[in-house]
Write a protein that holds these residues in place. Structure first.
Motif, PDB file in Angstrom:
ATOM      1  N   ASP A 143     -20.252 -12.699  18.205  1.00 24.04           N
ATOM      2  CA  ASP A 143     -19.429 -13.530  17.130  1.00 24.04           C
ATOM      3  C   ASP A 143     -18.810 -12.811  15.847  1.00 24.04           C
ATOM      4  OD1 ASP A 143     -21.633 -12.982  15.915  1.00 24.04           O
ATOM      5  OD2 ASP A 143     -22.087 -15.010  15.320  1.00 24.04           O
ATOM      6  N   ALA A 144     -18.666 -11.355  16.017  1.00 18.22           N
ATOM      7  CA  ALA A 144     -17.818 -10.418  15.072  1.00 18.22           C
ATOM      8  C   ALA A 144     -16.352 -10.917  15.157  1.00 18.22           C
ATOM      9  CB  ALA A 144     -18.294  -9.244  15.350  1.00 18.22           C
ATOM     10  N   LEU A 145     -15.824 -10.685  14.286  1.00 20.09           N
ATOM     11  CA  LEU A 145     -14.350 -10.953  14.366  1.00 20.09           C
ATOM     12  C   LEU A 145     -13.815  -9.411  14.439  1.00 20.09           C
ATOM     13  CD1 LEU A 145     -11.795 -12.608  14.253  1.00 20.09           C
ATOM     14  CD2 LEU A 145     -11.754 -12.626  11.618  1.00 20.09           C
ATOM     15  N   VAL A 146     -12.856  -9.407  15.518  1.00 21.64           N
ATOM     16  CA  VAL A 146     -12.122  -7.917  15.464  1.00 21.64           C
ATOM     17  C   VAL A 146     -10.548  -8.343  15.486  1.00 21.64           C
ATOM     18  CG1 VAL A 146     -11.588  -6.301  17.133  1.00 21.64           C
ATOM     19  CG2 VAL A 146     -13.891  -6.973  17.213  1.00 21.64           C
ATOM     20  N   ALA A 147     -10.361  -7.953  14.362  1.00 21.92           N
ATOM     21  CA  ALA A 147      -8.606  -8.125  14.024  1.00 21.92           C
ATOM     22  C   ALA A 147      -7.666  -6.968  14.351  1.00 21.92           C
ATOM     23  CB  ALA A 147      -8.578  -8.549  12.347  1.00 21.92           C
ATOM     24  N   ARG A 148      -7.137  -7.074  15.378  1.00 21.76           N
ATOM     25  CA  ARG A 148      -6.005  -6.136  15.662  1.00 21.76           C
ATOM     26  C   ARG A 148      -4.679  -6.378  14.958  1.00 21.76           C
ATOM     27  NH1 ARG A 148      -7.441  -6.302  22.264  1.00 21.76           N
ATOM     28  NH2 ARG A 148      -9.521  -4.925  21.913  1.00 21.76           N
ATOM     29  N   THR A 149      -4.285  -5.628  14.372  1.00 23.46           N
ATOM     30  CA  THR A 149      -3.079  -5.397  13.647  1.00 23.46           C
ATOM     31  C   THR A 149      -2.030  -4.463  14.258  1.00 23.46           C
ATOM     32  OG1 THR A 149      -2.106  -5.907  11.394  1.00 23.46           O
ATOM     33  CG2 THR A 149      -3.797  -4.451  11.524  1.00 23.46           C
ATOM     34  N   SER A 150      -0.771  -4.475  13.395  1.00 22.41           N
ATOM     35  CA  SER A 150       0.168  -3.605  13.686  1.00 22.41           C
ATOM     36  C   SER A 150       0.448  -2.687  12.456  1.00 22.41           C
ATOM     37  CB  SER A 150       1.278  -4.276  14.426  1.00 22.41           C
ATOM     38  OG  SER A 150       2.397  -3.299  14.907  1.00 22.41           O
ATOM     39  N   VAL A 151       1.550  -2.161  12.517  1.00 28.55           N
ATOM     40  CA  VAL A 151       2.149  -1.201  11.301  1.00 28.55           C
ATOM     41  C   VAL A 151       2.127  -2.185  10.023  1.00 28.55           C
ATOM     42  CG1 VAL A 151       4.018  -0.006  10.375  1.00 28.55           C
ATOM     43  CG2 VAL A 151       3.639  -0.023  12.799  1.00 28.55           C
ATOM     44  N   LEU A 152       1.476  -1.554   8.953  1.00 27.63           N
ATOM     45  CA  LEU A 152       1.362  -2.528   7.691  1.00 27.63           C
ATOM     46  C   LEU A 152       2.446  -1.976   6.801  1.00 27.63           C
ATOM     47  CD1 LEU A 152      -2.760  -1.778   7.072  1.00 27.63           C
ATOM     48  CD2 LEU A 152      -1.365  -3.592   8.127  1.00 27.63           C
ATOM     49  N   PHE A 153       2.984  -3.001   5.933  1.00 29.06           N
ATOM     50  CA  PHE A 153       3.911  -2.682   5.121  1.00 29.06           C
ATOM     51  C   PHE A 153       3.729  -3.434   3.697  1.00 29.06           C
ATOM     52  CE2 PHE A 153       6.550  -6.692   4.844  1.00 29.06           C
ATOM     53  CZ  PHE A 153       6.301  -7.168   6.169  1.00 29.06           C
ATOM     54  N   GLY A 154       4.231  -3.103   2.651  1.00 28.79           N
ATOM     55  CA  GLY A 154       4.064  -3.736   1.504  1.00 28.79           C
ATOM     56  C   GLY A 154       3.428  -2.599   0.513  1.00 28.79           C
ATOM     57  N   GLU A 155       3.113  -3.151  -0.716  1.00 30.26           N
ATOM     58  CA  GLU A 155       2.651  -2.363  -1.915  1.00 30.26           C
ATOM     59  C   GLU A 155       1.396  -2.446  -2.036  1.00 30.26           C
ATOM     60  OE1 GLU A 155       5.515  -4.030  -4.885  1.00 30.26           O
ATOM     61  OE2 GLU A 155       6.589  -2.282  -4.814  1.00 30.26           O
ATOM     62  N   ALA A 156       0.502  -1.401  -1.211  1.00 36.45           N
ATOM     63  CA  ALA A 156      -1.112  -1.511  -1.226  1.00 36.45           C
ATOM     64  C   ALA A 156      -1.362  -0.572  -2.436  1.00 36.45           C
ATOM     65  CB  ALA A 156      -1.519  -0.752   0.009  1.00 36.45           C
ATOM     66  N   GLY A 157      -0.548   0.400  -2.685  1.00 33.54           N
ATOM     67  CA  GLY A 157      -0.954   1.161  -4.053  1.00 33.54           C
ATOM     68  C   GLY A 157      -2.122   2.368  -3.461  1.00 33.54           C
ATOM     69  N   ALA A 158      -2.532   2.251  -2.206  1.00 31.38           N
ATOM     70  CA  ALA A 158      -3.342   3.372  -1.917  1.00 31.38           C
ATOM     71  C   ALA A 158      -3.000   4.544  -1.876  1.00 31.38           C
ATOM     72  CB  ALA A 158      -3.994   2.927  -0.520  1.00 31.38           C
ATOM     73  N   SER A 159      -3.694   5.537  -1.716  1.00 34.04           N
ATOM     74  CA  SER A 159      -3.329   7.242  -1.784  1.00 34.04           C
ATOM     75  C   SER A 159      -2.566   7.492  -0.681  1.00 34.04           C
ATOM     76  CB  SER A 159      -4.782   8.112  -1.925  1.00 34.04           C
ATOM     77  OG  SER A 159      -5.416   7.602  -0.635  1.00 34.04           O
ATOM     78  N   ARG A 160      -2.557   6.732   0.703  1.00 35.46           N
ATOM     79  CA  ARG A 160      -2.000   6.727   1.617  1.00 35.46           C
ATOM     80  C   ARG A 160      -0.703   5.632   1.893  1.00 35.46           C
ATOM     81  NH1 ARG A 160      -6.912   7.335   2.761  1.00 35.46           N
ATOM     82  NH2 ARG A 160      -7.834   9.280   4.060  1.00 35.46           N
ATOM     83  N   PRO A 161       0.495   6.024   1.987  1.00 37.70           N
ATOM     84  CA  PRO A 161       1.515   5.000   1.959  1.00 37.70           C
ATOM     85  C   PRO A 161       1.420   3.869   3.110  1.00 37.70           C
ATOM     86  CG  PRO A 161       2.545   6.886   2.175  1.00 37.70           C
ATOM     87  CD  PRO A 161       0.932   7.443   2.121  1.00 37.70           C
ATOM     88  N   THR A 162       1.742   2.570   2.948  1.00 40.32           N
ATOM     89  CA  THR A 162       2.094   1.713   4.007  1.00 40.32           C
ATOM     90  C   THR A 162       3.495   2.550   4.610  1.00 40.32           C
ATOM     91  OG1 THR A 162       3.371   0.201   2.789  1.00 40.32           O
ATOM     92  CG2 THR A 162       0.896  -0.082   2.984  1.00 40.32           C
TER      93      THR A 162
END
Ligand SMILES: NC(=O)c1ccc[n+]([C@@H]2O[C@H](COP(=O)([O-])OP(=O)(O)OC[C@H]3O[C@@H](n4cnc5c(N)ncnc54)[C@H](OP(=O)(O)O)[C@@H]3O)[C@@H](O)[C@H]2O)c1
Length: 277
Positions: A143-162
């Motif tokens: 019953d865990a949720l495994v969220a498969r996603t694709s190339v992320l875009f937007g302003e995350a502001g993390a040290s690695r850019p989207t």
């Protein structure tokens, strides 16, 4: 508890949880931004992760690029495959809900489109280590949720850019005309993963942009949206070994979320509110 809390996705998930009133315990490799440094390649780290008996575990930690995995296959195996398996075993035995994040690169791109039910056969080490992580999670905690996603875009502001931050920062010189992905707005993703959990979502969900487009079409749409020229970015073909047609069709996700995943224009409007010049 959020792992990978300084990453592109983890930093946004952490903010989304905090804005919903959760007290978030955040972990990362380097311990920046108020997170706790913990090397999750060490299997013993799972004890520390769960020592505060969290109500929810969100696993965003990963060796998240193909290049990094090839440079350190043992780290890729430890972080992308072994850690999710260990986490899910402990979460199941302590009845803690687990949200684990995965990737469209578990698919080869040879037989699109991909639904939640499609067989996954990756072409690279990154995809293989992530696929094994997904399998280990669901084998231990169905019953865990495994969220498969694709190339992320937007302003995350993390040290690695989207992808979009890298494009706008002038760090990407060539965009591929022949590689199709479901580019995904990062704030929508963080919100939707939590919403899917609240709605009882479990198993594999494709949580991603509702349609696929080439990397070059994405770059053109982003620049058009912001009223900027595409100067300095050239069009090219993906190198050998790059999956070409990773077209995702999020059917189960649309049912769980009670709606469609966002199209590109909606996603761009959410992430980049400045339109025109
Ligand atoms: N980015 C995308 O476009 C994309 C696309 C599809 C799927 N995904 C998936 O989304 C999830 C999050 O990816 P992301 O892009 O946010 O990753 P990211 O930006 O590379 O962040 C990785 C996170 O993991 C942490 N980490 C790395 N090695 C660690 C270690 N040995 N011990 C503890 N923590 C460690 C990093 O900490 P430090 O910051 O301290 O190094 C960072 O917080 C991953 O499951 C990835 O497969 C991402």
């Amino acid at each position: 508890m959020v792992t990978g809390a300084t990453g592109r996705l983890g930093s946004v998930v952490r903010d989304a949880l905090a804005s919903e009133g959760w007290k978030v315990e955040a972990f990362s490799a380097r311990g920046k931004g108020g997170s706790t440094a913990l090397d999750l390649r060490d299997p013993r780290s799972v004890e520390r992760l769960l020592s505060s008996a969290p109500d929810l575990v969100v696993n965003c930690a990963a060796l998240s690029t193909g290049g990094a995995c090839l440079r350190s296959p043992s780290s890729a195996w430890a972080l992308n495959s072994v850690l999710p398996g260990l986490l899910s075993r402990r979460c199941r035995s302590e009845s803690i809900p687990l949200l684990h994040v995965s990737t469209d690169l578990v698919y080869s791109g040879a037989n699109p489109p991909y639904y939640e039910t499609s067989p996954a056969v990756p072409v690279g080490l990154y995809g293989w280590t992530k696929l094994l992580g997904d399998v280990f999670v669901l084998r231990a905690q169905s019953d865990a949720l495994v969220a498969r996603t694709s190339v992320l875009f937007g302003e995350a502001g993390a040290s690695r850019p989207t992808f979009s931050e890298a494009l706008l920062g002038g760090d990407i010189g060539t965009v591929y005309v022949d590689c199709f992905r479901n580019h995904t707005p990062v704030h929508w993703l963080a919100r939707s993963m939590l919403q899917a959990l609240r709605r009882g979502g479990s198993g594999v969900l494709l949580l991603c942009g509702g349609e696929d487009q080439s990397r070059s079409a994405f770059a053109e749409a982003l620049m058009r949206h912001l009223g900027k020229p595409l100067d300095g970015i050239s069009m090219g073909y993906g190198p050998p070994g790059t999956p070409r047609l990773l077209s995702l069709r999020p059917r189960r996700a649309a049912i769980v979320l009670n709606g469609e995943c966002p199209d590109l224009e909606k996603g761009l409007a959410e992430e980049y509110r400045r339109t025109g010049s």
